[in-house]
Structures are given as structure tokens and as C-alpha cells.
Design an enzyme around this catalytic site. Structure first.
Site, PDB file in Angstrom:
ATOM      1  N   TYR A   1     -31.862 -13.973  22.363  1.00 38.94           N
ATOM      2  CA  TYR A   1     -31.891 -14.850  21.191  1.00 38.94           C
ATOM      3  C   TYR A   1     -33.098 -15.780  21.245  1.00 38.94           C
ATOM      4  CZ  TYR A   1     -30.049 -18.117  17.656  1.00 38.94           C
ATOM      5  OH  TYR A   1     -29.871 -18.905  16.549  1.00 38.94           O
ATOM      6  N   CYS A   2     -33.447 -16.231  22.441  1.00 40.91           N
ATOM      7  CA  CYS A   2     -34.548 -17.191  22.611  1.00 40.91           C
ATOM      8  C   CYS A   2     -35.905 -16.605  22.237  1.00 40.91           C
ATOM      9  CB  CYS A   2     -34.612 -17.685  24.056  1.00 40.91           C
ATOM     10  SG  CYS A   2     -33.087 -18.390  24.697  1.00 40.91           S
ATOM     11  N   ILE A   3     -36.065 -15.291  22.357  1.00 39.05           N
ATOM     12  CA  ILE A   3     -37.377 -14.689  22.120  1.00 39.05           C
ATOM     13  C   ILE A   3     -37.498 -14.111  20.712  1.00 39.05           C
ATOM     14  CG2 ILE A   3     -37.601 -14.198  24.574  1.00 39.05           C
ATOM     15  CD1 ILE A   3     -37.173 -11.221  23.943  1.00 39.05           C
TER      16      ILE A   3
END
Length: 348
Positions: free
Chosen positions: A329-331
Site C-alpha cells: 500500500y505504501c508504494i
């Protein structure tokens, strides 16, 4: 100064249709060390998985454009823009819609997760540069935060973790109430559900994207407390109690689905990797989620299949990404389709 809420814009849910997913090429060598090539391979695998469901563009420094284009292959676009790091969830704009084909972006103030990296100027300018490229209106928010610190149900409710936003390294001197007022103004939310803490050793000071997210209106997925001896147990127990007692902006009590914690993994310096099955991405008609070579990998597939019926689940080995401090999700950063609301969101 007008805000998105003033103009009728709000943050849609993750399941609102996307027109594109934005990613950024890993470039900060000090984050990855000898694992930089391994991280890049993992980013490509995630990008290709998402590209099965929706278009993907990889942002890359102009001097690496030819090299990265070859690495990602013909099915993924590349856009040359200056970047300092590779976490578009936090450095890219948060897109807002108005349900009338309007699309805008919020440019949060970015200070590299409370000052972890002094050389973050390119990432601090990324949201503005990307919105300029897209020719979309930009709202410059007077609040230091990152996209991974917020999660919306698209119907007026936000999830956030207090230690991330109400923190002297982000917003010194501002109370939680003041920060909540700004969050509502820039996301169109009516209700903010505050969780007290994120995961142990999280470099982001506890982003919500590792502990809880919405799976549908009135339904939340959260990381289960697990073993009582685990260092995350009490943190996650408190979060779970708050979620079970919470009421969303539509007056609903939340249904809570619990995902198991993967077993603890640590870096060479002893700090714990922030492994979390909550850190997944919802492309159109799919779920791209992490695998950690853990006995819980299969159990999580079963739970998320129940949470997202009709979607195809794709599990990607994510440990190389976690070595850099974040997850799938962070990338990623979705750009919502600027169209009328889908039926699930009309209750807003």
C-alpha cells in the site's frame, strides 16, 4: 483560503474505480543498501500485478528513464519526475472527487516522516509536480502528514493514528482537535476515528495503513492483537476496542474483521520490520496483498476473500519491500476515476 470541503470535494474509498496507479522507482540507496536491486525487482512484481487490473505509471528520475522502462516492461508507463524516495502513498497527492466528474489533488506538507531524511526536497515537491503534469487543481494543505496516515470509507469517515499526526515532529503546537478540523476540511470527512498507536518500530510513527483500513462501508479490517507476549499486543488490543465501539459518519457501528499478525522479523540492528497484512492495495476488481513466507499467509487469503467477494486476490512476496520500511500500500497511490459516484458511495 478555500478547502476541498468548501468546494464539495472528498476523499473517495479505495474501492472507488481507479483510472491509474502511481508508483515511484526505488532510488534512495541508504534505505536499501545491498538490497536495492532486490527491492526494485519486488516493485516491478507489484506493478505488473496491478497492471493486470488497471494502468500503472512508474515515476522515475529522468536520467534513469531508459533503464527503468526496460526493467518494468512494455505494459507499464514511465514518467520522468524528480524524486527523493519511492513511497508514492506518502509523497504523491491525495486525490479528491466531488461526484460530478470533478477531480483535484491535495498537496500535504511533507517533511520525510518527521525529519528522517534531510534531503527530501524532490519528494516534498512531487505532489505539486504531478498535479501540474496532470493539469489538475491543487489544494495546498497547511498540515504535515502523509497519505499512509489516512484511510477513508468514501462516506465521510476517516481512520487515523494519533501518534503520527499529533506529533511534535509533524505538527508542533497543534492539538488533536485542530488537526482533526484541518483533516475534515481537506478530505471532506465528517468523522475521524482516532486510534492511539501503530506498530512497534514503525518509522512513520504508526501509520494507519499498517493497522486498520476500510473494506466496505461500515466494515473495517484490522490487525489482530495476537499473542499476549508480543510487543504489538497491547497496542492492537486498544485499537480493536476502539474500532468495535466506534460509530461512523453514517451512524453505523463498525463490523470488524481481524487479520493475524505475521511472525516477527527483524533488521540487522534489531528493530522490528513492520509486517502487516493490512498493507494491501485494491486495484479495480482485484486485491494485491503481501505474503511473508509465513503460516498466516493462507489464512489471510481466506479472510480477505470473504471481505472482498468478486475480486481476484494476488499475493506478492513483500519482504524485500518491507526492508525499506513500508509495504505494498505504501508504494502505490490510486488516482480515482473522475465520474459519478458508484452505488456503494451514494449513501454519503
Amino acid at each position: 483560503m478555500r478547502t476541498p470541503a468548501d468546494d464539495g470535494f472528498f476523499m473517495p474509498a479505495e474501492w472507488h474505480p481507479h483510472s491509474r496507479c502511481w508508483m515511484a522507482w526505488p532510488v534512495r540507496a541508504e534505505v536499501w543498501g545491498e538490497r536495492l536491486d532486490e527491492a526494485r525487482e519486488a516493485y516491478v512484481e507489484v506493478a505488473k500485478a496491478i497492471a493486470r487490473f488497471e494502468p500503472v505509471t512508474m515515476i522515475t528520475p529522468s536520467e534513469q528513464l531508459a533503464e527503468v522502462s526496460v526493467e518494468v516492461g512494455s505494459g507499464i508507463a514511465c514518467l520522468p519526475l524528480a524524486i527523493s524516495d519511492s513511497w508514492t502513498r506518502d509523497t504523491g497527492p491525495s486525490f479528491m472527487i466531488d461526484g460530478k466528474a470533478g477531480l483535484v489533488g491535495v498537496d500535504w506538507r511533507f517533511n520525510a516522516w518527521g525529519g528522517l531524511y534531510p534531503d527530501h526536497e524532490a519528494d516534498a515537491a512531487l505532489a505539486e509536480n504531478l498535479l501540474s503534469y496532470l493539469q489538475l487543481p491543487r489544494y495546498q494543505a497547511p498540515l504535515v502528514t502523509e497519505g499512509g496516515a489516512l484511510h477513508s470509507d468514501g462516506e465521510g469517515t476517516l481512520l487515523a493514528v494519533e501518534t503520527t499526526l499529533v506529533n511534535e515532529n509533524r505538527n508542533p503546537g497543534r492539538s488533536r482537535d485542530e488537526i482533526e478540523t484541518l483533516l475534515k476540511a481537506y478530505t471532506g470527512a465528517k468523522t475521524v476515528i482516532w486510534l492511539p498507536e501503530g506498530l512497534a518500530d514503525d518509522e512513520t510513527d504508526g501509520h494507519v495503513d499498517n493497522v486498520a483500513c476500510f473494506a466496505a462501508p461500515g466494515r473495517v479490517v484490522t490487525l489482530a492483537p495476537g499473542d499476549a507476549g508480543d510487543e504489538n499486543h497491547e497496542r492492537l488490543q486498544r485499537n480493536l476496542a476502539i474500532l468495535r465501539d466506534a460509530t461512523d459518519a453514517q451512524g453505523r457501528r463498525l463490523e470488524v474483521a481481524e487479520l493475524p499478525q505475521p511472525k516477527a522479523r527483524r533488521k540487522a540492528d534489531g528493530t522490528r520490520l513492520t509486517l502487516s497484512y493490512v498493507n494491501f492495495y485494491l486495484p479495480n476488481d482485484g486485491v494485491v496483498l503481501p505474503a511473508f513466507d509465513d503460516p498466516a499467509d493462507d489464512k489471510v487469503l481466506e479472510i480477505l476473500e470473504d471481505c472482498f467477494p468478486g475480486r481476484e486476490l494476488v499475493q506478492i512476496p513483500a519482504l524485500p519491500i518491507l526492508q525499506g520500511g513500508g509495504g505494498i500500500y505504501c508504494i502505490t497511490q490510486q488516482q480515482p476515476e473522475a465520474s459519478l459516484l458508484i452505488p456503494e458511495e451514494t449513501g454519503r
